[in-house]
Design a protein around this motif. Structure first.
Motif, PDB file in Angstrom:
ATOM      1  N   GLY A  92      56.610  10.517  14.281  1.00 16.72           N
ATOM      2  CA  GLY A  92      57.465  11.580  14.776  1.00 16.72           C
ATOM      3  C   GLY A  92      58.105  12.349  13.644  1.00 16.72           C
ATOM      4  O   GLY A  92      58.298  11.819  12.539  1.00 16.72           O
ATOM      5  N   GLU A  93      58.443  13.614  13.914  1.00 17.79           N
ATOM      6  CA  GLU A  93      59.107  14.463  12.926  1.00 17.79           C
ATOM      7  C   GLU A  93      60.554  14.725  13.320  1.00 17.79           C
ATOM      8  O   GLU A  93      61.455  14.499  12.529  1.00 17.79           O
ATOM      9  N   ARG A  94      60.796  15.199  14.523  1.00 17.19           N
ATOM     10  CA  ARG A  94      62.153  15.432  15.012  1.00 17.19           C
ATOM     11  C   ARG A  94      62.652  14.233  15.790  1.00 17.19           C
ATOM     12  O   ARG A  94      63.715  13.689  15.512  1.00 17.19           O
ATOM     13  N   LEU A  95      61.883  13.827  16.812  1.00 15.39           N
ATOM     14  CA  LEU A  95      62.162  12.595  17.544  1.00 15.39           C
ATOM     15  C   LEU A  95      61.385  11.470  16.864  1.00 15.39           C
ATOM     16  O   LEU A  95      60.189  11.593  16.639  1.00 15.39           O
ATOM     17  N   LEU A  96      62.067  10.383  16.548  1.00 15.04           N
ATOM     18  CA  LEU A  96      61.505   9.350  15.683  1.00 15.04           C
ATOM     19  C   LEU A  96      61.329   8.037  16.427  1.00 15.04           C
ATOM     20  O   LEU A  96      62.120   7.694  17.315  1.00 15.04           O
ATOM     21  N   LEU A  97      60.313   7.302  16.017  1.00 14.64           N
ATOM     22  CA  LEU A  97      60.087   5.944  16.502  1.00 14.64           C
ATOM     23  C   LEU A  97      59.717   5.083  15.307  1.00 14.64           C
ATOM     24  O   LEU A  97      58.796   5.404  14.560  1.00 14.64           O
ATOM     25  N   HIS A  98      60.451   3.987  15.113  1.00 17.12           N
ATOM     26  CA  HIS A  98      60.233   3.086  13.983  1.00 17.12           C
ATOM     27  C   HIS A  98      59.954   1.677  14.496  1.00 17.12           C
ATOM     28  O   HIS A  98      60.587   1.219  15.459  1.00 17.12           O
ATOM     29  N   ALA A  99      59.027   0.996  13.856  1.00 19.27           N
ATOM     30  CA  ALA A  99      58.778  -0.427  14.085  1.00 19.27           C
ATOM     31  C   ALA A  99      58.847  -1.124  12.733  1.00 19.27           C
ATOM     32  O   ALA A  99      58.329  -0.613  11.733  1.00 19.27           O
ATOM     33  N   ARG A 100      59.514  -2.272  12.701  1.00 18.99           N
ATOM     34  CA  ARG A 100      59.714  -2.959  11.420  1.00 18.99           C
ATOM     35  C   ARG A 100      59.629  -4.468  11.646  1.00 18.99           C
ATOM     36  O   ARG A 100      60.062  -4.985  12.672  1.00 18.99           O
ATOM     37  N   LEU A 101      59.079  -5.157  10.658  1.00 20.36           N
ATOM     38  CA  LEU A 101      59.036  -6.614  10.662  1.00 20.36           C
ATOM     39  C   LEU A 101      59.687  -7.099   9.375  1.00 20.36           C
ATOM     40  O   LEU A 101      59.248  -6.751   8.276  1.00 20.36           O
TER      41      LEU A 101
END
Length: 473
Positions: A347-356
């Protein structure tokens, strides 16, 4: 205001000096011209425009007078036409253009200027230099283009500082393969402001080449990306690659725990109650991002507490007696977190992050125990007693977050992390925790609780978190 007073003083000095350049008869200092009929007509037209300019100037109609003088100069270049046009520009506060006209008069009529006339022009030019400023640009890449207030002014290195009217200006320096530089500044009269325009090279750059439609189909198209990126079909084109960057993130979380001790004797079985535990956590993440992937290290603090009410515990007394008593236990886990992580973003404006993430917790477990209100008949009651042990856990923490980009470098997200804590080794109280019995132990001198684990060997936490991130491009 001081700035206004200074401006009026400089303007008044320019007007006074400009008056010193009294008009000479038209064409007396003009360059020699052929004398054909067309030339005579051109000189007469130039003279007519000049005379109309003088009349308009005397009426202080500066813009109209300037137009007449400029038309006269276009037909026939004269010293008086040039100096009178420059004087009108001064009245209109167009000082840069006035400097250019006076300098052209010094250059084009240098052999015809008398000493007094030349001195007067030099005086006006000197005052004009005090009424305008200059911008010197240093430190940028050679060949970069300079735009001043949106207008191209040449490529670096410039031969001399850029002369500008006093007041606010915007300097922008651009070059292919580099991030643009932009700075806003105020320039005062007679001042030269130096701008250090350091351009940052883009590590991922390329050019697009649109291939000719192939013979096998008029509608077929291919896009070729230079720099050995291969060919991609335009229907499969992805978004622009992100510039590699350093990043820093701060997360504030409110951890929740279902049970710190899921098995007997630390857990809750039977008729006891075990409300949801809660706490606070603050984490700092630092790392490096390449396109959609990022990785780095994290450090912070975790504290969580939970109470168990009315649990059955075994109390041993001197002489070999033992009792089952109801107790209220409160267990608190606190410590420092250190670990590493890897993440994926979209995403650029609306973001989605996944992290471990994975790492360790180093701290302590503290427990407080008191006699429950409903104690077993005949068992002693007792006041609060404390138990503690060092705590070492390893953890694995998956996390998902969503949010918005507030600016090019700043983003704000909400998310949920679920770290699984594994004790190495399991924290436990000392072998005996002595209790001063108040009654009911057949006059025994003392009683104690046997040593027992303070937490379960592993348990999950649920950590809703608010995070703020800054990217250092």
């Amino acid at each position: 205001m001081p700035g206004t007073t200074r401006r009026r003083s400089a303007h008044g000095g320019l007007l006074l000096a400009a008056v010193l350049l009294a008009p000479l008869p038209f064409g007396s200092l003009a360059a020699a011209q052929p004398g054909g009929p067309g030339e005579v007509r051109r000189r007469e037209d130039a003279r007519a425009h000049f005379q109309r300019g003088i009349a308009l100037r005397d009426q202080e109609r500066w813009a109209e007078a300037l137009a007449e003088f400029q038309t006269s100069r276009a037909l026939l270049m004269t010293l008086n036409g040039t100096t009178n046009a420059a004087a009108c520009l001064i009245q209109l506060e167009r000082y840069l253009e006035a400097i250019e006209l006076y300098e052209s008069a010094l250059r084009d009529f240098s052999e015809r200027l008398k000493g007094e006339d030349k001195r007067d022009i030099l005086l006006v030019v000197k005052l004009l230099y005090n009424a305008v400023g200059a911008i010197a640009i240093v430190g940028a890449e050679p060949g970069a283009t300079v735009l001043l207030d949106g207008v191209p002014r040449g490529e670096l290195p410039l031969g001399a500082p850029l002369r500008v009217p006093r007041g606010p200006h915007t300097v922008r320096v651009v070059k292919a393969g580099y991030q643009p530089f932009e700075q806003r500044l105020d320039v005062d009269g007679g001042e030269t402001v130096q701008v250090t325009a350091r351009l940052i090279r883009l590590q991922e750059t390329g050019t697009l080449e649109i291939a000719e439609p192939p013979r096998e189909g008029p509608d077929a198209r291919r896009i070729r990306l230079a720099r050995d990126a291969g060919a991609i079909d335009d229907r499969e084109a992805r978004g622009p690659r992100r510039t590699p960057r350093l990043l820093a993130e701060v997360s504030a979380a409110a951890p929740l725990v279902v049970s710190l001790g899921e098995d007997t004797p630390t857990g809750c079985v039977g008729s006891c109650s075990e409300p949801l535990g809660s706490g606070v956590s603050l984490l700092v993440h630092g790392g490096y991002g390449i396109d959609h992937l990022s990785f780095g290290a994290s450090a912070g603090y975790l504290g969580v507490q939970q109470a168990v009410r009315g649990r059955i515990a075994t109390l041993e007394a001197a002489g070999g007696a033992s009792y089952s008593v109801r107790v209220d236990d409160t267990t608190a886990l606190r410590g420092a977190l250190f670990g590493a992580w890897v993440g994926y973003s979209s995403g650029e404006r609306l973001l989605l992050h996944a992290r471990l993430g994975a790492g360790g917790l180093f701290g302590a477990v503290a427990g407080s125990r008191a006699s429950a209100r409903a104690s077993t008949s005949g068992a002693p009651s007792f006041g609060p007693l404390e138990r503690s042990a060092a705590a070492r856990f390893v953890y694995v923490a998956p996390e998902v977050r969503a949010g918005v980009r507030l600016a090019r470098r700043v983003e704000l997200t909400l998310g949920l992390a679920v770290p699984l804590l594994i004790a190495v080794p399991r924290p436990a109280s000392s072998r005996r925790v002595f209790v001063d019995a108040a009654a009911g132990v057949d006059h025994a001198a003392s009683a104690w609780f046997p040593g027992e684990p303070l937490t379960a060997p592993l348990f999950p936490l649920f950590m809703p978190a608010l995070s703020a991130r800054y990217d250092f491009y």
